[in-house]
Design a protein around this motif. Structure first.
Motif, PDB file in Angstrom:
ATOM      1  N   PRO A  68      -2.347 -39.277 -28.522  1.00 36.65           N
ATOM      2  CA  PRO A  68      -1.007 -38.785 -28.765  1.00 36.65           C
ATOM      3  C   PRO A  68       0.048 -39.857 -28.536  1.00 36.65           C
ATOM      4  N   SER A  69       1.043 -39.897 -29.395  1.00 37.79           N
ATOM      5  CA  SER A  69       2.100 -40.892 -29.268  1.00 37.79           C
ATOM      6  C   SER A  69       3.178 -40.375 -28.336  1.00 37.79           C
ATOM      7  N   THR A  70       3.928 -41.290 -27.727  1.00 39.60           N
ATOM      8  CA  THR A  70       5.025 -40.926 -26.843  1.00 39.60           C
ATOM      9  C   THR A  70       6.237 -40.543 -27.675  1.00 39.60           C
ATOM     10  N   VAL A  71       7.020 -39.600 -27.183  1.00 42.79           N
ATOM     11  CA  VAL A  71       8.172 -39.129 -27.952  1.00 42.79           C
ATOM     12  C   VAL A  71       9.131 -40.270 -28.270  1.00 42.79           C
ATOM     13  N   THR A  72       9.680 -40.235 -29.475  1.00 41.18           N
ATOM     14  CA  THR A  72      10.683 -41.204 -29.891  1.00 41.18           C
ATOM     15  C   THR A  72      12.031 -40.733 -29.406  1.00 41.18           C
ATOM     16  N   SER A  73      12.543 -41.376 -28.390  1.00 38.79           N
ATOM     17  CA  SER A  73      13.850 -40.997 -27.847  1.00 38.79           C
ATOM     18  C   SER A  73      14.932 -41.427 -28.821  1.00 38.79           C
ATOM     19  N   ARG A  74      16.134 -40.970 -28.556  1.00 39.84           N
ATOM     20  CA  ARG A  74      17.244 -41.328 -29.451  1.00 39.84           C
ATOM     21  C   ARG A  74      17.469 -42.840 -29.476  1.00 39.84           C
ATOM     22  N   ARG A  75      17.353 -43.477 -28.335  1.00 40.36           N
ATOM     23  CA  ARG A  75      17.577 -44.925 -28.307  1.00 40.36           C
ATOM     24  C   ARG A  75      16.511 -45.649 -29.116  1.00 40.36           C
ATOM     25  N   ARG A  76      15.270 -45.203 -28.988  1.00 44.69           N
ATOM     26  CA  ARG A  76      14.186 -45.810 -29.748  1.00 44.69           C
ATOM     27  C   ARG A  76      14.373 -45.561 -31.238  1.00 44.69           C
ATOM     28  N   GLN A  77      14.799 -44.359 -31.582  1.00 39.94           N
ATOM     29  CA  GLN A  77      15.024 -44.031 -32.975  1.00 39.94           C
ATOM     30  C   GLN A  77      16.143 -44.899 -33.554  1.00 39.94           C
ATOM     31  N   PRO A 135      -7.174 -14.715 -27.365  1.00 38.42           N
ATOM     32  CA  PRO A 135      -8.415 -15.370 -26.938  1.00 38.42           C
ATOM     33  C   PRO A 135      -8.237 -16.175 -25.661  1.00 38.42           C
ATOM     34  N   PHE A 136      -7.031 -16.720 -25.447  1.00 36.82           N
ATOM     35  CA  PHE A 136      -6.711 -17.499 -24.252  1.00 36.82           C
ATOM     36  C   PHE A 136      -5.211 -17.744 -24.244  1.00 36.82           C
ATOM     37  N   VAL A 137      -4.694 -18.193 -23.107  1.00 41.11           N
ATOM     38  CA  VAL A 137      -3.300 -18.636 -23.047  1.00 41.11           C
ATOM     39  C   VAL A 137      -3.303 -20.118 -22.672  1.00 41.11           C
ATOM     40  N   PRO A 138      -2.452 -20.914 -23.301  1.00 44.02           N
ATOM     41  CA  PRO A 138      -2.433 -22.359 -23.041  1.00 44.02           C
ATOM     42  C   PRO A 138      -1.659 -22.707 -21.778  1.00 44.02           C
ATOM     43  N   ASN A 139      -1.651 -23.985 -21.444  1.00 38.82           N
ATOM     44  CA  ASN A 139      -0.786 -24.482 -20.382  1.00 38.82           C
ATOM     45  C   ASN A 139       0.671 -24.353 -20.821  1.00 38.82           C
ATOM     46  N   ASP A 140       1.579 -24.425 -19.857  1.00 31.95           N
ATOM     47  CA  ASP A 140       3.003 -24.361 -20.179  1.00 31.95           C
ATOM     48  C   ASP A 140       3.388 -25.504 -21.111  1.00 31.95           C
ATOM     49  N   PHE A 141       4.253 -25.207 -22.085  1.00 27.66           N
ATOM     50  CA  PHE A 141       4.726 -26.258 -22.991  1.00 27.66           C
ATOM     51  C   PHE A 141       6.073 -25.860 -23.574  1.00 27.66           C
ATOM     52  N   THR A 142       6.796 -26.852 -24.080  1.00 21.62           N
ATOM     53  CA  THR A 142       8.095 -26.628 -24.715  1.00 21.62           C
ATOM     54  C   THR A 142       8.166 -27.423 -26.011  1.00 21.62           C
ATOM     55  N   ILE A 143       8.566 -26.776 -27.081  1.00 19.80           N
ATOM     56  CA  ILE A 143       8.773 -27.409 -28.380  1.00 19.80           C
ATOM     57  C   ILE A 143      10.267 -27.629 -28.569  1.00 19.80           C
ATOM     58  N   MET A 144      10.660 -28.845 -28.929  1.00 16.85           N
ATOM     59  CA  MET A 144      12.058 -29.128 -29.255  1.00 16.85           C
ATOM     60  C   MET A 144      12.164 -29.554 -30.709  1.00 16.85           C
ATOM     61  N   ARG A 145      13.078 -28.912 -31.420  1.00 11.68           N
ATOM     62  CA  ARG A 145      13.366 -29.273 -32.808  1.00 11.68           C
ATOM     63  C   ARG A 145      14.817 -29.738 -32.908  1.00 11.68           C
ATOM     64  N   PHE A 146      15.063 -30.680 -33.841  1.00 11.43           N
ATOM     65  CA  PHE A 146      16.387 -31.276 -33.983  1.00 11.43           C
ATOM     66  C   PHE A 146      16.823 -31.264 -35.445  1.00 11.43           C
ATOM     67  N   SER A 147      18.120 -31.173 -35.646  1.00 15.13           N
ATOM     68  CA  SER A 147      18.665 -31.192 -37.004  1.00 15.13           C
ATOM     69  C   SER A 147      19.428 -32.475 -37.297  1.00 15.13           C
ATOM     70  N   ASP A 148      19.463 -33.391 -36.329  1.00 15.77           N
ATOM     71  CA  ASP A 148      20.259 -34.618 -36.488  1.00 15.77           C
ATOM     72  C   ASP A 148      19.413 -35.851 -36.754  1.00 15.77           C
ATOM     73  N   GLY A 149      18.129 -35.674 -37.066  1.00 19.65           N
ATOM     74  CA  GLY A 149      17.269 -36.822 -37.338  1.00 19.65           C
ATOM     75  C   GLY A 149      16.376 -37.214 -36.192  1.00 19.65           C
ATOM     76  N   THR A 150      16.667 -36.745 -34.958  1.00 18.03           N
ATOM     77  CA  THR A 150      15.774 -37.009 -33.839  1.00 18.03           C
ATOM     78  C   THR A 150      14.428 -36.353 -34.121  1.00 18.03           C
ATOM     79  N   LYS A 151      13.359 -37.035 -33.783  1.00 21.04           N
ATOM     80  CA  LYS A 151      12.037 -36.517 -34.105  1.00 21.04           C
ATOM     81  C   LYS A 151      11.673 -35.333 -33.220  1.00 21.04           C
ATOM     82  N   ASP A 152      11.167 -34.278 -33.845  1.00 16.70           N
ATOM     83  CA  ASP A 152      10.718 -33.110 -33.091  1.00 16.70           C
ATOM     84  C   ASP A 152       9.561 -33.496 -32.178  1.00 16.70           C
ATOM     85  N   PHE A 153       9.441 -32.812 -31.031  1.00 19.32           N
ATOM     86  CA  PHE A 153       8.347 -33.133 -30.126  1.00 19.32           C
ATOM     87  C   PHE A 153       7.970 -31.931 -29.277  1.00 19.32           C
TER      88      PHE A 153
END
Length: 288
Positions: free
Chosen positions: A2-11, A213-231
């Motif tokens: 898995p790749s590391t999230v692309t932060s705004r500065r990296r983007q 069938p099962f429940v996963p570990n805790d997680f959070t999905i973030m979506r963006f409308s300004d070009g920042t990559k979803d993660f």
């Protein structure tokens, strides 16, 4: 892997590099333009350092980037290091691995968050969070409290993200430090208040008896409308993982859809919370 999230500065750095190459310029050319070393330009393009708006404007003019695209990149620069986040005064209390999450939270267009056995930070009442930090023997309780309370400002933004939570029923059985009707009542009443106050905040409870069938570990999905990559952010005891690989992202979206489909609807969740409110109130009543 898995790749590391692309932060705004990296983007932003990636966009600058792409524009420079399209303009046929080298990093040394840009260094001369900005009167700095080539190493600094490399750090800007890699996202290692922030770039001043004035320097960015000079680069975009030299690269002949259209005005509409330039405005987007200038906004990206302002939000990736040119200004302090609303809770930056308490960043010393926030683990380094969690800062990308808190920095990007207000900029998201949609946030989908699943928690199986705990109430997540933005939803915690003051009594709940204080008990949690105290039980964990945290060294900076005051700073942690202020940081978490400041995070709640995300709900009061002029245009806040659509923030949707699925909470496992276990989160109401397991209070910080063990069974505590006082903490539980304060937390449930806080959730009911949030539900009434914020139209873009949604809470859904996942009952024990649902067919999954099962429940996963805790997680959070973030979506963006300004070009920042979803993660996706997956927290664990030693830190957190930021995943933005498309295949990984879709797996978590599928997991979210299953959880949300099995969870209670909004009005059903309100009824669920009111039943817990009555339960905690009864536990706190003195014996007759």
């Amino acid at each position: 892997m898995p790749s590391t999230v692309t932060s705004r500065r990296r983007q932003l750095g990636n966009e600058i590099r792409r524009a420079r190459i399209a303009a046929g310029m080298t990093q040394q050319d840009v260094a001369e333009l900005l009167s700095c070393g080539q190493g600094k330009v490399n750090k800007i393009e890699s996202g290692a350092v922030a770039v001043k708006s004035s320097d960015l404007r000079r680069m975009l003019d030299a690269f002949e980037v259209p005005e509409s695209e330039a405005d987007v990149l200038l906004d990206l620069a302002r939000s990736s290091g040119g200004r302090r986040s609303q809770w930056s005064g308490y960043r010393s209390a926030v683990p380094q691995w969690f800062r990308t999450f808190t920095d990007l939270e207000p900029a998201a267009s949609e946030i989908l968050s699943y928690h199986g056995e705990r109430i997540p930070g933005p939803l915690q009442s003051e009594h709940y969070m204080l008990t949690q930090f105290t039980e964990n023997r945290a060294a900076e309780v005051t700073s942690l409290m202020r940081n978490r309370l400041d995070r709640k400002q995300v709900f009061d933004l002029e245009r806040p993200p659509y923030y949707r939570f699925v909470l496992g029923e276990g989160a109401f059985h397991r209070m910080p430090g063990g069974a505590n009707a006082s903490v539980g009542l304060d937390q449930v009443e806080h959730l009911l208040d949030l539900e009434q106050r914020y139209s873009r905040l949604f809470v859904h409870v996942l009952p024990f008896g649902v067919r999954l069938p099962f429940v996963p570990n805790d997680f959070t999905i973030m979506r963006f409308s300004d070009g920042t990559k979803d993660f996706v952010f997956v927290e664990h005891v030693a830190g957190g993982l930021y995943l933005d690989d498309e295949d990984d992202f879709e797996l978590f979206v599928d997991a979210w859809d299953r959880l949300r489909g099995a969870a209670l609807e909004r009005h059903e969740t309100v009824d669920f919370l009111k039943r817990w409110e009555e339960r905690f109130q009864a536990e706190l009543m003195p014996p007759s």
